[in-house]
Design a protein around this motif. Sequence first.
Motif, short mmCIF file in Angstrom:
data_model
loop_
_atom_site.label_atom_id
_atom_site.label_comp_id
_atom_site.label_asym_id
_atom_site.label_seq_id
_atom_site.Cartn_x
_atom_site.Cartn_y
_atom_site.Cartn_z
N PRO A 380 0.80 -1.23 0.00
CA PRO A 380 0.00 0.00 0.00
C PRO A 380 0.84 1.28 0.00
O PRO A 380 0.32 2.35 -0.28
CB PRO A 380 -0.82 -0.11 1.29
N LEU A 381 2.12 1.15 0.32
CA LEU A 381 2.97 2.33 0.37
C LEU A 381 3.62 2.65 -0.98
O LEU A 381 3.94 3.80 -1.26
CB LEU A 381 4.08 2.14 1.42
N THR A 382 3.81 1.60 -1.81
CA THR A 382 4.58 1.80 -3.04
C THR A 382 3.89 1.31 -4.31
O THR A 382 4.23 1.74 -5.40
CB THR A 382 5.93 1.08 -2.94
N GLY A 383 2.96 0.36 -4.17
CA GLY A 383 2.33 -0.24 -5.35
C GLY A 383 3.07 -1.46 -5.87
O GLY A 383 2.66 -2.06 -6.87
N GLN A 384 4.13 -1.90 -5.18
CA GLN A 384 4.85 -3.10 -5.62
C GLN A 384 3.97 -4.33 -5.42
O GLN A 384 3.46 -4.58 -4.33
CB GLN A 384 6.15 -3.28 -4.83
N ILE A 385 3.77 -5.11 -6.49
CA ILE A 385 2.97 -6.33 -6.39
C ILE A 385 3.74 -7.36 -5.56
O ILE A 385 4.91 -7.64 -5.80
CB ILE A 385 2.65 -6.90 -7.78
N LEU A 386 3.05 -7.91 -4.56
CA LEU A 386 3.66 -8.88 -3.67
C LEU A 386 3.29 -10.31 -4.04
O LEU A 386 4.10 -11.23 -3.90
CB LEU A 386 3.24 -8.59 -2.23
N ASP A 387 2.06 -10.52 -4.47
CA ASP A 387 1.63 -11.83 -4.95
C ASP A 387 0.35 -11.66 -5.75
O ASP A 387 -0.30 -10.62 -5.67
CB ASP A 387 1.42 -12.82 -3.81
N ALA A 388 0.02 -12.68 -6.56
CA ALA A 388 -1.18 -12.58 -7.40
C ALA A 388 -1.81 -13.95 -7.56
O ALA A 388 -1.12 -14.97 -7.59
CB ALA A 388 -0.82 -12.01 -8.77
N ASP A 389 -3.13 -13.97 -7.64
CA ASP A 389 -3.89 -15.19 -7.94
C ASP A 389 -4.83 -14.90 -9.10
O ASP A 389 -5.49 -13.85 -9.13
CB ASP A 389 -4.74 -15.63 -6.73
N ILE A 390 -4.88 -15.82 -10.05
CA ILE A 390 -5.86 -15.74 -11.12
C ILE A 390 -6.93 -16.78 -10.82
O ILE A 390 -6.62 -17.97 -10.67
CB ILE A 390 -5.23 -16.00 -12.50
N ILE A 391 -8.16 -16.34 -10.70
CA ILE A 391 -9.28 -17.24 -10.41
C ILE A 391 -10.08 -17.44 -11.69
O ILE A 391 -10.52 -16.47 -12.32
CB ILE A 391 -10.20 -16.66 -9.31
N TRP A 392 -10.28 -18.70 -12.07
CA TRP A 392 -11.01 -19.02 -13.30
C TRP A 392 -12.16 -19.95 -12.96
O TRP A 392 -11.95 -21.01 -12.36
CB TRP A 392 -10.08 -19.69 -14.31
N ASP A 393 -13.36 -19.54 -13.34
CA ASP A 393 -14.52 -20.38 -13.04
C ASP A 393 -14.79 -21.34 -14.18
O ASP A 393 -14.73 -20.97 -15.36
CB ASP A 393 -15.75 -19.50 -12.80
N ASP A 394 -15.11 -22.58 -13.83
CA ASP A 394 -15.39 -23.61 -14.82
C ASP A 394 -16.51 -23.19 -15.78
O ASP A 394 -16.49 -23.51 -16.96
CB ASP A 394 -15.78 -24.91 -14.11
N ALA A 395 -17.47 -22.41 -15.25
CA ALA A 395 -18.59 -21.99 -16.08
C ALA A 395 -18.13 -21.08 -17.22
O ALA A 395 -18.75 -21.06 -18.29
CB ALA A 395 -19.63 -21.26 -15.23
N LEU A 396 -17.02 -20.35 -17.04
CA LEU A 396 -16.53 -19.48 -18.11
C LEU A 396 -15.97 -20.33 -19.25
O LEU A 396 -16.18 -20.00 -20.43
CB LEU A 396 -15.44 -18.56 -17.56
N THR A 397 -15.29 -21.40 -18.93
CA THR A 397 -14.79 -22.29 -19.97
C THR A 397 -15.94 -22.92 -20.74
O THR A 397 -15.92 -23.00 -21.97
CB THR A 397 -13.92 -23.41 -19.35
#
Length: 411
Positions: A380-397
Amino acid sequence: MLWISSNRQSVAFSVAACFLLAPLHLLGEDTNKGPMPPPPAAAAKGGEKKEKPDFPPFDKFAKDHKEISAPEGSLWKLYYNKKTDNLLAVIPSGMMNKNFLMATSIAGGPMLAGYMWGDQLVQWREIDKKLVLVEPDVRHKTGKGSDVEDVIKRTYTESIVLSTPIVSKKDGSAVIDLDRILKSDYASLGRIFGGSIDASLSRYAKRKVFPKNLELAVDLAVMQGNRGGIRARVHYSISELPENDYKPREADDRVGFFLTAVKDWTAPHNAKTVFKRYINRWRLRKEDPSAKVSDVNPDDQIVFYIEKTVPKKYRRFVREGILEWNKAFEAAGLRNAIQVRQQTATNEFKDLDPEDVRYNFFRWIVSGRAFAMGPSRANPLTGQILDADIIWDDALTRSFLAQYARSAAQG
């Protein structure tokens, strides 16, 4: 006989005179024996009276708790009572007033499994016999050295997130009962699932300690009145913020970014805006800073893990889709910025936790809603990404495949 006048000054004079004329022994002093000695202090039974300690000794208070195995120098120390499902935390005195990130995600439950719920930059304060969790204001620049620095500090104060009693002390460090926080509705899930949290029916599902972070999960009992209730697993990730040479980069309105925005009241009065918008981005450095195109420094490489929940028939395409981003990074002079690893039930990545902030995951869920999202947690102080998750729902496929089938049928 003492005459009392209705005049206030006369009353005051008359009362004073009364005391002057009164026999001295009536005022507590014997003219023959001198001043009376003070009453003797009550003798303590069995000798000198011992002062009661502020907190019960830790060894007695936590006699039925066992320390959770943790690396040397871990963030906090945790002690768990298996019989009562009670968790205690020792917060080092050196952590008071120090920034850390507390992130919440919904690790299990109807519709929202895998959802990154929120994160806060917080600090502990020890006040009287409590630990108070506060959120400093990070959305407004303090304007250090400016004419309005004092005004900004007075206007934008820290927020109190919660307070909890100190139940004991261990080597001078405060001990708190985590049940009071994590088994409550701290994450505000009651309103989401239409019920209230029953702490007595809630249970810890995960208790992991790492050098720089803790990973805790609780199966909350969300009671919904006469309908009974549901289990919602909430994951808490508590981690230190990195201290490095990362330099924020201001965003450009011509390109879309996830942003960390702050308000700068020291901006000139003719400035277009008082907002500073910083790109949420990775800390990527060239291995060869002098080269126009260089491999990324191995310490900075972005590694995504494809969670073992992703159906095998789609894993190849997920991998190819993630690696496609390497083309964009290479155009910016950064080669091999992204690497992809497949998690299976048996390989060396099988025990990696998607909610652990050290790892980035592509995850698969089945909520029945056709959507995908890619939230990331940034400093929150710098904007540096610390970690990320991509969530994909089966219904979209399923939706994509149905559209493809219709297009193919139409030629």
